[in-house]
Design a protein around this motif. Sequence first.
Motif, PDB file in Angstrom:
ATOM      1  N   HIS A 114       9.687   3.898 -19.320  1.00 34.50           N
ATOM      2  CA  HIS A 114      10.057   4.514 -18.048  1.00 34.50           C
ATOM      3  C   HIS A 114      11.038   3.604 -17.318  1.00 34.50           C
ATOM      4  O   HIS A 114      11.175   2.415 -17.655  1.00 34.50           O
ATOM      5  N   HIS A 115      11.703   4.152 -16.308  1.00 30.19           N
ATOM      6  CA  HIS A 115      12.792   3.431 -15.649  1.00 30.19           C
ATOM      7  C   HIS A 115      12.678   3.516 -14.131  1.00 30.19           C
ATOM      8  O   HIS A 115      12.198   4.504 -13.582  1.00 30.19           O
ATOM      9  N   SER A 116      13.132   2.445 -13.466  1.00 32.62           N
ATOM     10  CA  SER A 116      13.185   2.386 -11.996  1.00 32.62           C
ATOM     11  C   SER A 116      11.833   2.686 -11.367  1.00 32.62           C
ATOM     12  O   SER A 116      11.736   3.448 -10.409  1.00 32.62           O
ATOM     13  N   THR A 117      10.792   2.070 -11.901  1.00 32.58           N
ATOM     14  CA  THR A 117       9.454   2.379 -11.400  1.00 32.58           C
ATOM     15  C   THR A 117       8.510   1.198 -11.559  1.00 32.58           C
ATOM     16  O   THR A 117       8.601   0.446 -12.540  1.00 32.58           O
ATOM     17  N   ALA A 118       7.589   1.063 -10.591  1.00 31.28           N
ATOM     18  CA  ALA A 118       6.539   0.050 -10.693  1.00 31.28           C
ATOM     19  C   ALA A 118       5.396   0.519 -11.574  1.00 31.28           C
ATOM     20  O   ALA A 118       4.523  -0.274 -11.928  1.00 31.28           O
ATOM     21  N   THR A 119       5.382   1.795 -11.930  1.00 36.09           N
ATOM     22  CA  THR A 119       4.288   2.315 -12.751  1.00 36.09           C
ATOM     23  C   THR A 119       4.404   1.899 -14.207  1.00 36.09           C
ATOM     24  O   THR A 119       3.457   2.052 -14.981  1.00 36.09           O
ATOM     25  N   SER A 120       5.562   1.373 -14.606  1.00 32.95           N
ATOM     26  CA  SER A 120       5.749   0.955 -15.997  1.00 32.95           C
ATOM     27  C   SER A 120       6.811  -0.125 -16.074  1.00 32.95           C
ATOM     28  O   SER A 120       7.942   0.075 -15.632  1.00 32.95           O
ATOM     29  N   LEU A 121       6.446  -1.263 -16.658  1.00 32.98           N
ATOM     30  CA  LEU A 121       7.401  -2.350 -16.848  1.00 32.98           C
ATOM     31  C   LEU A 121       8.137  -2.230 -18.178  1.00 32.98           C
ATOM     32  O   LEU A 121       8.916  -3.116 -18.533  1.00 32.98           O
ATOM     33  N   SER A 126      12.919   4.839  -5.937  1.00 30.10           N
ATOM     34  CA  SER A 126      13.464   4.292  -4.695  1.00 30.10           C
ATOM     35  C   SER A 126      12.816   2.983  -4.242  1.00 30.10           C
ATOM     36  O   SER A 126      13.271   2.379  -3.261  1.00 30.10           O
ATOM     37  N   LEU A 127      11.760   2.511  -4.909  1.00 25.25           N
ATOM     38  CA  LEU A 127      11.114   1.268  -4.497  1.00 25.25           C
ATOM     39  C   LEU A 127      12.033   0.091  -4.822  1.00 25.25           C
ATOM     40  O   LEU A 127      12.377  -0.136  -5.983  1.00 25.25           O
ATOM     41  N   PRO A 128      12.457  -0.691  -3.822  1.00 22.82           N
ATOM     42  CA  PRO A 128      13.383  -1.801  -4.089  1.00 22.82           C
ATOM     43  C   PRO A 128      12.784  -2.830  -5.053  1.00 22.82           C
ATOM     44  O   PRO A 128      11.599  -3.161  -4.966  1.00 22.82           O
ATOM     45  N   ASN A 129      13.615  -3.336  -5.966  1.00 18.59           N
ATOM     46  CA  ASN A 129      13.083  -4.318  -6.909  1.00 18.59           C
ATOM     47  C   ASN A 129      12.843  -5.677  -6.258  1.00 18.59           C
ATOM     48  O   ASN A 129      12.365  -6.607  -6.921  1.00 18.59           O
ATOM     49  N   ALA A 130      13.132  -5.803  -4.947  1.00 24.04           N
ATOM     50  CA  ALA A 130      12.721  -7.000  -4.210  1.00 24.04           C
ATOM     51  C   ALA A 130      11.198  -7.138  -4.192  1.00 24.04           C
ATOM     52  O   ALA A 130      10.668  -8.239  -3.984  1.00 24.04           O
ATOM     53  N   GLU A 131      10.489  -6.013  -4.429  1.00 26.17           N
ATOM     54  CA  GLU A 131       9.030  -6.046  -4.466  1.00 26.17           C
ATOM     55  C   GLU A 131       8.508  -6.634  -5.777  1.00 26.17           C
ATOM     56  O   GLU A 131       7.311  -6.859  -5.919  1.00 26.17           O
ATOM     57  N   PHE A 132       9.402  -6.844  -6.750  1.00 24.37           N
ATOM     58  CA  PHE A 132       8.995  -7.404  -8.044  1.00 24.37           C
ATOM     59  C   PHE A 132       9.094  -8.920  -8.007  1.00 24.37           C
ATOM     60  O   PHE A 132      10.143  -9.483  -7.700  1.00 24.37           O
ATOM     61  N   ASP A 133       7.997  -9.585  -8.314  1.00 28.54           N
ATOM     62  CA  ASP A 133       7.955 -11.044  -8.402  1.00 28.54           C
ATOM     63  C   ASP A 133       8.106 -11.423  -9.879  1.00 28.54           C
ATOM     64  O   ASP A 133       7.217 -11.137 -10.688  1.00 28.54           O
ATOM     65  N   PRO A 134       9.227 -12.068 -10.267  1.00 31.42           N
ATOM     66  CA  PRO A 134       9.432 -12.392 -11.685  1.00 31.42           C
ATOM     67  C   PRO A 134       8.345 -13.286 -12.280  1.00 31.42           C
ATOM     68  O   PRO A 134       8.056 -13.186 -13.473  1.00 31.42           O
ATOM     69  N   PRO A 139       0.824  -1.213   0.000  1.00 35.13           N
ATOM     70  CA  PRO A 139       0.000   0.000   0.000  1.00 35.13           C
ATOM     71  C   PRO A 139       0.859   1.265   0.000  1.00 35.13           C
ATOM     72  O   PRO A 139       1.986   1.268   0.501  1.00 35.13           O
ATOM     73  N   HIS A 140       0.309   2.331  -0.565  1.00 26.94           N
ATOM     74  CA  HIS A 140       1.081   3.564  -0.719  1.00 26.94           C
ATOM     75  C   HIS A 140       1.618   4.093   0.609  1.00 26.94           C
ATOM     76  O   HIS A 140       2.705   4.695   0.647  1.00 26.94           O
ATOM     77  N   ASP A 141       0.856   3.918   1.681  1.00 27.96           N
ATOM     78  CA  ASP A 141       1.303   4.462   2.964  1.00 27.96           C
ATOM     79  C   ASP A 141       2.418   3.626   3.607  1.00 27.96           C
ATOM     80  O   ASP A 141       2.940   3.981   4.661  1.00 27.96           O
ATOM     81  N   GLU A 142       2.787   2.505   2.959  1.00 31.43           N
ATOM     82  CA  GLU A 142       3.864   1.669   3.489  1.00 31.43           C
ATOM     83  C   GLU A 142       5.163   1.802   2.691  1.00 31.43           C
ATOM     84  O   GLU A 142       6.164   1.168   3.046  1.00 31.43           O
ATOM     85  N   ILE A 143       5.142   2.594   1.625  1.00 32.54           N
ATOM     86  CA  ILE A 143       6.352   2.758   0.816  1.00 32.54           C
ATOM     87  C   ILE A 143       6.656   4.240   0.644  1.00 32.54           C
ATOM     88  O   ILE A 143       5.778   5.099   0.768  1.00 32.54           O
ATOM     89  N   GLU A 144       7.907   4.535   0.380  1.00 31.45           N
ATOM     90  CA  GLU A 144       8.325   5.927   0.186  1.00 31.45           C
ATOM     91  C   GLU A 144       7.807   6.476  -1.136  1.00 31.45           C
ATOM     92  O   GLU A 144       7.329   7.610  -1.216  1.00 31.45           O
ATOM     93  N   ALA A 145       7.916   5.686  -2.190  1.00 33.88           N
ATOM     94  CA  ALA A 145       7.480   6.115  -3.514  1.00 33.88           C
ATOM     95  C   ALA A 145       7.423   4.895  -4.428  1.00 33.88           C
ATOM     96  O   ALA A 145       8.067   3.872  -4.166  1.00 33.88           O
ATOM     97  N   MET A 146       6.655   5.007  -5.516  1.00 37.27           N
ATOM     98  CA  MET A 146       6.620   3.941  -6.518  1.00 37.27           C
ATOM     99  C   MET A 146       7.755   4.091  -7.529  1.00 37.27           C
ATOM    100  O   MET A 146       8.101   3.148  -8.219  1.00 37.27           O
ATOM    101  N   ARG A 147       8.304   5.281  -7.639  1.00 37.32           N
ATOM    102  CA  ARG A 147       9.332   5.557  -8.634  1.00 37.32           C
ATOM    103  C   ARG A 147      10.703   5.720  -7.979  1.00 37.32           C
ATOM    104  O   ARG A 147      10.821   6.259  -6.875  1.00 37.32           O
TER     105      ARG A 147
END
Length: 319
Positions: free
Chosen positions: A63-70, A26-34, A16-24
Amino acid sequence: MDAWYFTEMPYPHIPPHDEIEAMRVSLPNAEFDPVLGGQLYNRYLDEYMLADELGLEIMVNEHHSTATSLTASANVILSILARITKRARLLVLGVPVANRPDPIRVAEEMAMIDVISGGRLELGMIKGVPYEIAPANSNPVGLMERYWEAHDLIVKALATHDGPFNFEGKYFHHRSVNIWPRAFQKPHPPIMIGGGGEKRTLKIAAKYADAWNVPFISPEAFAQKRAVLHEHCESIGRNPAELACAVNLGIAWTEESLRSQFGGLTEQVRPGVLTGSDEQVIDRIGQYVSAGADQVNLALRAPINVDDIERFAATFHLS
């Protein structure tokens, strides 16, 4: 009027947004499930294939370094689409060439995509958004100047067919430019420039672009910016009819869908979102056509409902 399908290919499986600093950035790619990511890539490719079958054209971005665009590389997605689609025009808007170290590599890749697709590529080159300067390890000083130098070099590389040429710019130096393969389209794929800045961007689009694009504005605002664009064309002796005009629009058949897609940006983008009944959407499209739009790009956000794509295509009898 042409209709185009576009998605930024977001990755929605994040905290959830209130648990992360940002989606772009700085979000660690550990949050990405291949595994989930692979499923999403294939779903988005399937959606593009559906758009092709339904009579929609296709638009992608990067886009780069973001969960908003793969889409970390628009050219990778374009190369796949060039092979698996049959008829759709393929627009990239765009490739952040100011952050790329080698414009000639971009020109080569675009030429390959144009050839593989049989001449269906349309090319939009962009400066890039500010928060991607650090991930690109790019120097923000002189960014616009570097962008236009890269832009001009790529266009020249695509349009030159009589052997090597030398390019000595402020930022890029190439002793022998002679790309193989050359692009399918002559003298090069159509060039689109996006943005709404009336003093600079529209003036540049009037001089260099084959098409111009602006996102999420009302028909009235679109008509006003198009009028400014035409004034810039006339000031340099260019026929404004040579320049196609496009607008990015969201589509949300219900208020619930609108808020689900755009969240806190809902009111900001509302003027540029198609919503309501089939008849209301048709009427709204008609307002953009009356304002001078030659092309509408459907910019869908997650959660994406494939039924929405099919409903739009059926409403406008695209297939």
